[in-house]
Design a protein around this motif. Structure first.
Motif, PDB file in Angstrom:
ATOM      1  N   GLN A 152       0.832  -1.209   0.000  1.00  0.00           N
ATOM      2  CA  GLN A 152       0.000   0.000   0.000  1.00  0.00           C
ATOM      3  C   GLN A 152       0.868   1.262   0.000  1.00  0.00           C
ATOM      4  O   GLN A 152       0.575   2.239  -0.693  1.00  0.00           O
ATOM      5  CB  GLN A 152      -0.926   0.002   1.223  1.00  0.00           C
ATOM      6  N   MET A 153       1.952   1.228   0.758  1.00  0.00           N
ATOM      7  CA  MET A 153       2.858   2.369   0.834  1.00  0.00           C
ATOM      8  C   MET A 153       3.611   2.566  -0.473  1.00  0.00           C
ATOM      9  O   MET A 153       3.825   3.702  -0.926  1.00  0.00           O
ATOM     10  CB  MET A 153       3.825   2.184   1.995  1.00  0.00           C
ATOM     11  N   VAL A 154       4.017   1.478  -1.110  1.00  0.00           N
ATOM     12  CA  VAL A 154       4.700   1.569  -2.403  1.00  0.00           C
ATOM     13  C   VAL A 154       3.790   2.213  -3.437  1.00  0.00           C
ATOM     14  O   VAL A 154       4.206   3.108  -4.198  1.00  0.00           O
ATOM     15  CB  VAL A 154       5.145   0.171  -2.872  1.00  0.00           C
ATOM     16  N   VAL A 155       2.538   1.773  -3.481  1.00  0.00           N
ATOM     17  CA  VAL A 155       1.597   2.318  -4.458  1.00  0.00           C
ATOM     18  C   VAL A 155       1.354   3.800  -4.184  1.00  0.00           C
ATOM     19  O   VAL A 155       1.331   4.627  -5.099  1.00  0.00           O
ATOM     20  CB  VAL A 155       0.280   1.515  -4.448  1.00  0.00           C
ATOM     21  N   ARG A 156       1.186   4.147  -2.932  1.00  0.00           N
ATOM     22  CA  ARG A 156       0.998   5.560  -2.572  1.00  0.00           C
ATOM     23  C   ARG A 156       2.197   6.399  -3.020  1.00  0.00           C
ATOM     24  O   ARG A 156       2.029   7.488  -3.607  1.00  0.00           O
ATOM     25  CB  ARG A 156       0.823   5.669  -1.054  1.00  0.00           C
ATOM     26  N   ALA A 157       3.399   5.894  -2.738  1.00  0.00           N
ATOM     27  CA  ALA A 157       4.610   6.639  -3.098  1.00  0.00           C
ATOM     28  C   ALA A 157       4.719   6.839  -4.601  1.00  0.00           C
ATOM     29  O   ALA A 157       5.053   7.937  -5.079  1.00  0.00           O
ATOM     30  CB  ALA A 157       5.834   5.905  -2.570  1.00  0.00           C
ATOM     31  N   ALA A 158       4.443   5.791  -5.362  1.00  0.00           N
ATOM     32  CA  ALA A 158       4.549   5.875  -6.821  1.00  0.00           C
ATOM     33  C   ALA A 158       3.456   6.756  -7.416  1.00  0.00           C
ATOM     34  O   ALA A 158       3.691   7.498  -8.379  1.00  0.00           O
ATOM     35  CB  ALA A 158       4.491   4.476  -7.424  1.00  0.00           C
ATOM     36  N   GLN A 159       2.256   6.678  -6.843  1.00  0.00           N
ATOM     37  CA  GLN A 159       1.149   7.518  -7.314  1.00  0.00           C
ATOM     38  C   GLN A 159       1.469   8.998  -7.187  1.00  0.00           C
ATOM     39  O   GLN A 159       1.271   9.782  -8.122  1.00  0.00           O
ATOM     40  CB  GLN A 159      -0.113   7.251  -6.468  1.00  0.00           C
ATOM     41  N   GLU A 160       1.924   9.366  -6.009  1.00  0.00           N
ATOM     42  CA  GLU A 160       2.087  10.781  -5.688  1.00  0.00           C
ATOM     43  C   GLU A 160       3.466  11.330  -6.044  1.00  0.00           C
ATOM     44  O   GLU A 160       3.616  12.525  -6.287  1.00  0.00           O
ATOM     45  CB  GLU A 160       1.830  11.001  -4.195  1.00  0.00           C
ATOM     46  N   GLY A 161       4.471  10.436  -6.073  1.00  0.00           N
ATOM     47  CA  GLY A 161       5.831  10.910  -6.277  1.00  0.00           C
ATOM     48  C   GLY A 161       6.391  10.700  -7.654  1.00  0.00           C
ATOM     49  O   GLY A 161       7.403  11.312  -8.014  1.00  0.00           O
ATOM     50  N   GLY A 162       5.754   9.843  -8.456  1.00  0.00           N
ATOM     51  CA  GLY A 162       6.328   9.545  -9.766  1.00  0.00           C
ATOM     52  C   GLY A 162       7.724   8.974  -9.605  1.00  0.00           C
ATOM     53  O   GLY A 162       7.925   7.977  -8.928  1.00  0.00           O
ATOM     54  N   ASP A 163       8.708   9.611 -10.220  1.00  0.00           N
ATOM     55  CA  ASP A 163      10.109   9.181 -10.100  1.00  0.00           C
ATOM     56  C   ASP A 163      10.911  10.055  -9.130  1.00  0.00           C
ATOM     57  O   ASP A 163      12.120   9.897  -9.011  1.00  0.00           O
ATOM     58  CB  ASP A 163      10.783   9.209 -11.481  1.00  0.00           C
ATOM     59  N   ASP A 164      10.218  10.956  -8.433  1.00  0.00           N
ATOM     60  CA  ASP A 164      10.878  11.880  -7.517  1.00  0.00           C
ATOM     61  C   ASP A 164      10.792  11.317  -6.094  1.00  0.00           C
ATOM     62  O   ASP A 164       9.716  11.328  -5.484  1.00  0.00           O
ATOM     63  CB  ASP A 164      10.202  13.251  -7.598  1.00  0.00           C
TER      64      ASP A 164
END
Length: 399
Positions: free
Chosen positions: A320-332
């Motif tokens: 869940q945390m990985v998906v959240r990070a990728a959703q909101e952060g992209g590659d940053d």
């Protein structure tokens, strides 16, 4: 289990816009799988955990939970927006050197998200690598308190040792004036548990003493006599190894279990038979067991694994945390960090909140009892403690 450091031992976002508040509100990451960054490139995630070694059973639960959580968080697509989440699994065998080597290799190949760490010793070595390379690291079942506040790039998807001991304290209510005895083996494992109980329960007003046994001990009657003579209000047992069945049998036969409240940690289901006839007389602090909660996430996990065990929720939350990070952060990666800080989400256990100050994961913990005998034990929740009730003290971020 009891409280862990390595194998078993040991513990706000700006309110500028309504949209920003919604982003950090309690919710599930599958709500908005929009993504960011290069829409044609996969989101590379490295999972470095124990596939073999002493903690292989923990690692197996972690990866099963992660894959179930990924399915849940992406609504079965395995994608964030149009970007596929590409998993690379590496076995560290519980060896920090292997884990560090694997992390460096993954980072060299462009991986910006590392998760896993079944063992605390591994987590403490991988966390600095994440900070040095500015990649996101989400530690898994590793319980050592030192992961919290390690650096701005390090998070955790499981509980920490402090939360275990606070749960143990809950069995005696107000500890002021109470007598607590720690029964543990000599060595680092026993030292860590005794120290944690003194720090958490002793500092709250209880008098804490200990009865220690050599790790080689096979006769436990003298130690049971010492415990009974101390007349504690709470006996906290921290034990590991093959002598556990004999130890519990002796405490039961000598009347210790019927003379005071006896608390220990509830480990994976495979360990439950070691309690024998004593199992139904012990009070357990619990990170999780099948049936401890009734959430949408727990239902989704159970559908995938049939019987939920101790560390399945850690893997699920990590996804869940990985998906959240990728959703909101992209590659940053810095945007990933910001997206996770102060985020609340509905996990297997219930409401989970990532504290921005030190990245502690605030989460429910449970009081549990076992019924039955032999291999037929069933765990039931006696009480659930909220994330606020078990929150560890905030620590300064080290890096």
């Amino acid at each position: 289990m009891t409280v862990r450091h390595t194998r078993r031992a040991f513990l706000s976002a700006a309110t500028m816009m309504a949209a920003a508040l919604a982003a950090t509100a309690c919710g599930s990451p599958q709500d908005t799988a929009t993504g960011g960054g290069d829409s044609a490139a996969p989101v590379k995630v490295g999972l470095v955990y124990s596939q073999s070694g002493a903690l292989a059973s923990y690692g197996k639960q972690y990866i099963e939970g992660f894959k179930a959580g990924l399915d849940f968080a992406t609504k079965g697509t395995g994608k964030v927006g149009d970007r596929k989440i590409e998993l690379t699994e590496v076995d560290d065998a519980g060896d920090p050197a292997k884990a560090v080597s694997a992390a460096k290799d993954l980072i060299g190949k462009g991986t910006k998200i590392i998760a896993g760490s079944t063992a605390s010793g591994v987590a403490l070595q991988v966390a600095p690598i994440a900070a040095q390379n500015k990649v996101l690291f989400i530690s898994g079942p590793a319980a050592t308190d030192a992961v919290t506040g390690a650096n701005k790039y390090t998070f955790r998807s499981g509980r920490q040792s402090y939360q275990d001991v606070v749960t143990a304290k809950s069995f005696i209510g107000d500890p002021t004036g109470k007598k607590v005895v720690v029964f543990a083996q000599d060595g680092a494992f026993g030292d860590a548990n005794e120290g944690a109980v003194k720090a958490v329960i002793g500092s709250a007003g209880a008098t804490v003493s200990s009865v220690r046994a050599p790790a080689s001990a096979t006769e436990f009657t003298p130690f049971a006599s010492q415990i009974k003579a101390a007349k504690p209000d709470l006996l906290f047992v921290a034990w590991a190894g093959t002598t556990a069945p004999a130890m519990w049998q002796t405490l039961d036969q000598q009347g210790v279990l019927s003379s005071t409240t006896v608390v220990t940690g509830l480990d994976i289901r495979a360990s439950w038979p070691t309690f024998g006839a004593a199992g139904a007389k012990i009070s357990f602090l619990s990170h999780y067991f099948d049936g401890a909660s009734d959430t949408e996430a727990s239902k989704a996990l159970k559908a995938k694994v049939n019987t939920i065990d101790l560390f399945h929720p850690d893997g699920f939350a990590a996804a869940q945390m990985v998906v959240r990070a990728a959703q909101e952060g992209g590659d940053d990666v810095d945007k990933m960090v910001t997206a996770l800080e102060d985020w609340s989400f509905d996990g297997v256990k219930g409401k989970m909140t990532i504290r921005a100050a030190d990245h502690a994961l605030l989460q429910p913990m449970f009081q549990a009892k076992l019924t039955g005998s032999g291999t037929a034990f069933t765990a039931t929740a006696q009480k659930s403690l909220t994330g606020d009730e078990t929150a560890p003290p905030a620590v300064a971020m080290k890096g």
